[in-house]
Write a protein that holds these residues in place. Structure first.
Motif, PDB file in Angstrom:
ATOM      1  N   MET A  20       5.853  -8.811   4.466  1.00 56.66           N
ATOM      2  CA  MET A  20       4.398  -8.607   3.686  1.00 56.66           C
ATOM      3  C   MET A  20       3.331  -8.991   5.135  1.00 56.66           C
ATOM      4  O   MET A  20       3.541  -9.410   5.464  1.00 56.66           O
ATOM      5  N   ASP A  21       2.160  -8.071   5.167  1.00 56.39           N
ATOM      6  CA  ASP A  21       1.150  -8.719   6.101  1.00 56.39           C
ATOM      7  C   ASP A  21       0.178  -9.398   5.409  1.00 56.39           C
ATOM      8  O   ASP A  21      -0.047  -9.959   4.443  1.00 56.39           O
ATOM      9  N   PHE A  22      -0.406 -10.192   6.630  1.00 55.34           N
ATOM     10  CA  PHE A  22      -1.422 -11.510   5.693  1.00 55.34           C
ATOM     11  C   PHE A  22      -1.925 -10.757   5.166  1.00 55.34           C
ATOM     12  O   PHE A  22      -2.689 -12.109   4.419  1.00 55.34           O
ATOM     13  N   PHE A  56      -0.555  -2.861  -8.156  1.00 57.56           N
ATOM     14  CA  PHE A  56       1.000  -3.664  -8.000  1.00 57.56           C
ATOM     15  C   PHE A  56       1.675  -2.282  -8.763  1.00 57.56           C
ATOM     16  O   PHE A  56       2.841  -2.315  -9.320  1.00 57.56           O
ATOM     17  N   PHE A  57       1.083  -2.364 -10.239  1.00 54.41           N
ATOM     18  CA  PHE A  57       1.955  -1.523 -10.835  1.00 54.41           C
ATOM     19  C   PHE A  57       1.824   0.445 -11.348  1.00 54.41           C
ATOM     20  O   PHE A  57       2.179   1.080 -11.426  1.00 54.41           O
ATOM     21  N   GLY A  95       3.688   2.090  -5.660  1.00 56.31           N
ATOM     22  CA  GLY A  95       3.646   1.133  -5.086  1.00 56.31           C
ATOM     23  C   GLY A  95       2.404   0.236  -3.931  1.00 56.31           C
ATOM     24  O   GLY A  95       1.175   0.827  -4.282  1.00 56.31           O
ATOM     25  N   ALA A  96       2.207  -1.057  -4.067  1.00 53.26           N
ATOM     26  CA  ALA A  96       1.493  -1.644  -3.646  1.00 53.26           C
ATOM     27  C   ALA A  96       1.029  -1.270  -2.139  1.00 53.26           C
ATOM     28  O   ALA A  96       1.481  -1.145  -1.347  1.00 53.26           O
ATOM     29  N   ILE A  97      -0.294  -0.773  -2.279  1.00 51.81           N
ATOM     30  CA  ILE A  97      -1.478  -0.085  -0.968  1.00 51.81           C
ATOM     31  C   ILE A  97      -1.208  -1.443  -0.032  1.00 51.81           C
ATOM     32  O   ILE A  97      -1.219  -2.871   0.192  1.00 51.81           O
ATOM     33  N   THR A  98      -1.200  -1.322   1.406  1.00 45.41           N
ATOM     34  CA  THR A  98      -1.804  -2.329   2.643  1.00 45.41           C
ATOM     35  C   THR A  98      -3.453  -2.438   3.093  1.00 45.41           C
ATOM     36  O   THR A  98      -4.304  -1.195   3.244  1.00 45.41           O
ATOM     37  N   ILE A  99      -3.165  -3.380   3.164  1.00 42.91           N
ATOM     38  CA  ILE A  99      -5.166  -3.953   2.765  1.00 42.91           C
ATOM     39  C   ILE A  99      -4.853  -4.246   4.660  1.00 42.91           C
ATOM     40  O   ILE A  99      -3.747  -5.149   4.688  1.00 42.91           O
ATOM     41  N   THR A 100      -6.364  -4.271   5.262  1.00 44.32           N
ATOM     42  CA  THR A 100      -5.861  -5.613   5.961  1.00 44.32           C
ATOM     43  C   THR A 100      -6.291  -6.810   6.198  1.00 44.32           C
ATOM     44  O   THR A 100      -6.750  -7.466   4.922  1.00 44.32           O
ATOM     45  N   THR A 101      -6.730  -7.709   6.898  1.00 46.66           N
ATOM     46  CA  THR A 101      -6.645  -9.334   6.700  1.00 46.66           C
ATOM     47  C   THR A 101      -7.989  -9.177   6.183  1.00 46.66           C
ATOM     48  O   THR A 101      -7.918 -10.475   4.698  1.00 46.66           O
ATOM     49  N   PRO A 104      -9.222   0.373   0.111  1.00 44.86           N
ATOM     50  CA  PRO A 104      -8.571   2.017   0.179  1.00 44.86           C
ATOM     51  C   PRO A 104      -7.642   3.303  -1.242  1.00 44.86           C
ATOM     52  O   PRO A 104      -6.927   2.228  -1.711  1.00 44.86           O
ATOM     53  N   THR A 105      -7.382   3.852  -1.640  1.00 46.51           N
ATOM     54  CA  THR A 105      -6.937   4.700  -1.976  1.00 46.51           C
ATOM     55  C   THR A 105      -5.502   4.702  -1.378  1.00 46.51           C
ATOM     56  O   THR A 105      -4.641   4.249  -0.490  1.00 46.51           O
ATOM     57  N   PRO A 106      -4.179   4.720  -2.942  1.00 46.60           N
ATOM     58  CA  PRO A 106      -2.772   4.964  -2.523  1.00 46.60           C
ATOM     59  C   PRO A 106      -2.428   5.690  -1.903  1.00 46.60           C
ATOM     60  O   PRO A 106      -3.160   6.729  -2.248  1.00 46.60           O
ATOM     61  N   VAL A 107      -1.428   5.984  -1.305  1.00 40.79           N
ATOM     62  CA  VAL A 107      -1.370   6.863  -0.114  1.00 40.79           C
ATOM     63  C   VAL A 107      -0.167   7.663  -1.215  1.00 40.79           C
ATOM     64  O   VAL A 107       0.926   6.937  -1.555  1.00 40.79           O
TER      65      VAL A 107
END
Lengths: 164, 344
Positions: free
Chosen positions: A1-3, A75-76, A80-86, A161-164
């Protein structure tokens, strides 16, 4: 998991946790007063009930904010969960703070106002709604404002961001 | 030193501050608020006093917890009221979270027991066991304590009071000295304990009680033209010098001496009544009302020990009033006299 994701989850957790703690304390305060009156005047149960449950709303507001964050993080969703920036993580954490703190403090103080209303109802039942409930609702306003700010930021202030 | 520091602080208008909320007492404060609604209203007490007979007076409270008092002898009536008071104190002990406050209020019975036991001891009567059992001390030990002079079994504060009272009696051969020494010891103990607990309410309560006692004492000294001046209790808000000065002042000027205190009305009305009617009735009534007023200020507290303590004292007063009225009715006393006694 990213920060960034960690920050977002801390935000969601804080919103649910702090508002929930506030509600638990507030209901505890009002509940103790209500049981004291009900032990002598059980017929006042109906009038007491609304004043005991009022401080519980903040917990729901916190849960709502946390749920919205998780929804926006997808999440649902099937992807799956999107990737987000710090930066986005910080934004989500900041968005959760209004309801977290407004919920915590307003629920505790609302519990105290409700306890006062319950005591007044023991002697002056006709004032239960006029003073007891109305005053408690005035405290509630500030929890609602906290929730609104949280929701405005989450829904309008953040570029998700939109889910990939 | 602590007593002196507190007594200087007369920075309130009518009643001293009662402290803030203590949220541990939510249940207890709410319960007594509900119980207060079941207390006998003043109008019912007046109806009782105006009733033609004892039975009619008892009928006035037939819907309350005092039901069994009708058609009883005085002795049975006394037992019913003692049981009421015991049950009230048990309830108080259950509701109070701080056991030290329960203990403090139980010392009232300890000091009352000691007053009786010391009197019996110095007048060579049997110590006996017929004492209140609602104090902290078990009355069964009194015989052993007084016959074998084991005063240390009473605890430090009572031991000192008893030893000083016995010594004072044998010095002056005046039985009143016993009451004075024990009253003084009790007042000091109450104030010191309240200060130690950092309870603003209890400190205010005991200080007011001391002031009111001192005011009545001052009027009594003046009325009897007594030369005694060391009988005032320490620890109140009023300086003892002011009280001493009042004893040597004319009745109609005494009130002015207390103009800057919360007791101006009590003193001026009380002193004028003593001067004209030779009775302490108005002073006693005004004192009772002042104390009740202080207890009523606890209604501002949503959660705390203050309303619970106030309820105990208000309910005890109610029991005393019911006892007074019914006993007076049994003895066919005049209605006006009863109404005067129960106050405004």
């Amino acid at each position: 998991m990213d920060f960034g994701m960690a920050l977002a989850l801390v935000g969601a957790g804080l919103a649910a946790l702090m508002a929930g703690i506030g509600s638990a304390i507030g209901i505890g305060i009002a509940g103790k007063s209500a049981t004291g009156v009900l032990s002598e005047k059980p017929e006042r149960y109906g009038q007491m009930f609304i004043m005991v449950v009022l401080p519980g709303t903040q917990g729901f507001y916190g849960f709502l904010a946390a749920f919205l964050i998780m929804l926006k993080l997808n999440f649902f969703g099937p992807e799956g969960a999107i990737t987000i920036t710090t930066t986005l993580g910080w934004q989500i954490l900041a968005a959760s703070l209004p309801i977290a703190f407004a919920g915590l403090f307003s629920a505790i103080h609302q519990g105290k106002v409700c306890a006062g209303g319950i005591l007044m109802t023991a002697k002056r039942p006709e004032m239960a709604f006029k003073a007891g409930v109305v005053y408690a609702v005035m405290v509630e306003v500030y929890a609602v404002l906290g929730l609104l700010v949280t929701m405005f930021i989450l829904l309008k202030g953040i570029n998700w961001p939109t889910p990939v | 030193m602590m007593l002196r520091l507190k007594a200087k602080a007369l920075d309130f208008y009518t009643y001293p501050p009662i402290g803030g909320d203590d949220w541990r007492y939510g249940y207890a404060a709410a319960r007594v608020r509900a119980l207060q609604t079941q207390m006998i209203p003043k109008s019912t007490l007046v109806d009782m006093a105006n009733a033609g007979t004892f039975e009619q007076a008892a009928e006035s409270i037939s819907t309350t917890e005092y039901i069994p008092v009708a058609s009883k002898t005085l002795a049975e009536l006394e037992q019913v009221l003692i049981a009421q008071r015991r049950s009230l104190r048990e309830q108080f002990a259950r509701l109070m979270i701080d056991n030290s406050i329960v203990k403090l209020f139980k010392t009232r019975d300890d000091f009352a027991n000691m007053r009786l036991a010391v009197r019996r001891r110095v007048t060579d009567k049997a110590i006996g066991t017929d004492y209140s059992s609602q104090g902290n001390l078990n009355p069964e030990i009194f015989e052993e304590v007084f016959e074998q002079e084991k005063y240390e079994l009473l605890g430090e504060h009572i031991q000192n009071a008893v030893e000083q009272a016995i010594l004072a009696y044998y010095t002056d051969r005046d039985i009143c000295r016993i009451d004075h020494i024990i009253d003084r010891a009790q007042a000091e103990y109450n104030i010191q304990t309240a200060l130690k607990m950092k309870s603003e309410f209890l400190t205010g309560l005991f200080s007011i009680k001391i002031d009111l006692t001192n005011i009545i004492t001052m009027l009594r000294l003046k009325f009897t033209e007594s030369e005694k001046r060391k009988v005032f209790l320490p620890g109140g808000y009023i300086e003892i010098e002011r009280l001493k000065q009042a004893v040597d002042t004319e009745y109609d000027s005494i009130g002015q001496l207390f103009y800057a205190t919360p007791y101006y009305r009590i003193v001026s009305v009380g002193a004028n009544y003593v001067g004209t009617e030779k009775s302490f009735l108005k002073a006693e009534q005004a004192s009772e009302n002042h104390l009740s007023g202080y207890l009523n200020t606890t209604s501002q507290i949503t959660s705390g020990p203050q309303p619970v303590i106030a309820y105990l004292l208000q309910k005890e007063k109610e029991i005393r009033t019911v006892r007074l009225i019914l006993t007076a009715k049994k003895n066919l006393l005049d209605k006006k006299m009863i109404l005067d006694r129960i106050g405004e």
